[in-house]
Every structure is written in structure tokens, then in C-alpha cells.
Design a protein around this motif. Sequence first.
Motif: not given
Length: 209
Positions: A157-160, A44-51
Motif C-alpha cells: 500500500p505504500l512506497r517511498l 500480502r498486506v492486511d490494512l487492518q494490521t498494517w503500520r
Amino acid sequence: MDHDDSPGDGSGERSSDSGHPHPLPPGQRLVEARRPNHYGRVPRVDLQTWRLTISGATADGAEHRLSWGELGELPRTEFVADHHCASRRTLADVHWAGVGCRDLLERFPPAQTAPYALAYASYGYHSNVTVDDLLAPQALLATHMNGQPLAPEHGWPLRLILPHLYGWKGPKWLVALEFHHEPRRGFWEQRGHHFTGDVWREERFAHQE
């Protein structure tokens, strides 16, 4: 942890006999769709804190952390490429979109003496790649697949994405790239998978090295 070799959107798998406009790598066969394959729960990802962290042997010696908004400021790119699974399945003509790895590395380059990298995902899963792999024309930090934002089970949100390598080399839920002077093995590479994973050379297992 992630070991997703197949981004198909369907609920099952079927062999495809339809014509393909370009050759498949040796040993591969077309499938129309597969369920996503991974171990453990979807994070579970929070884009506000994702880096996204770029660290290790960077050219300036510093660690860099990009927010979702900062990542979105980099140039966008998209292309269509086949996605190859080490279990010999290929999903044809996946439309990927996101940030080109070349653009990221131009802004945050590795040291000239650091030709290796580890790509880290949520839960500590990691895969080893080379800087040359990341500089390949179709190396991508994908945010979209087939015209839609990545679904959580497909790596949101992101994959290589590295179309010239088998799917396990490109982690879903990417959170970091770490540059190294010396080669290191990733999660599956420590467990018998090939260090490089080139699809055209059928580099599946460590005993082939």
C-alpha cells in the motif's frame, strides 16, 4: 526484498524517441514501459494490521506507529515526475499521489543531531537516505500511481518516492523510517551501490564516493 527501479505498467520495454519537455539526467534514456522489478514474492498486506513505524533518533525519543487510517489523515499531495533507474532507463511523467514526507516529518521529526535515515520495506529490505532527501519538495509516501491505487507489484500500500535519486533508494512496501545520528548503508549500498544515488551526478556505484 525490493529493488524496483521502474514502475512502468506495460509488459515490455521500448525505447522512446518522442520529445521530452525537460532534460534527462546524464546517461539516461527514455523507455515507455517495463515490468516491475523485484526479488522475492509480493507481500500480502492486511490494512487492518498494517503500520508505518517512525523510530530511532526521533525528536521526542519515542517510537511512533501510524495505522493506515492515521496516515490517511495527513495532507495529500500529488505531482508528475520522471522515474529513473540506475540501469539508465527513465520512465517519463509518472503521476504520483500520497502523503508528502515533509508533512510526516513535521509531525514526527527526527532529532536535530540525526541527519540520516533508513527506509525499511517488507522482508527487511532497507535503503539509506538523508533527512534532507526526505525533506525534498517531491519526496513522497506514495499510495497512488497514474490515478490508481498502487498495484501490489508496484508497492501497495505504500512506497517511498524520491525523484531526485535513483529508484532503488525508494523502497516499495514501505513499513518504517528509522532515524540515525551516524550514516549507515542499506541493502544495496552494502553491495556496491552509491551511498547517495543522485541521478544528476550519476552516483550509481560505491567506488564513485
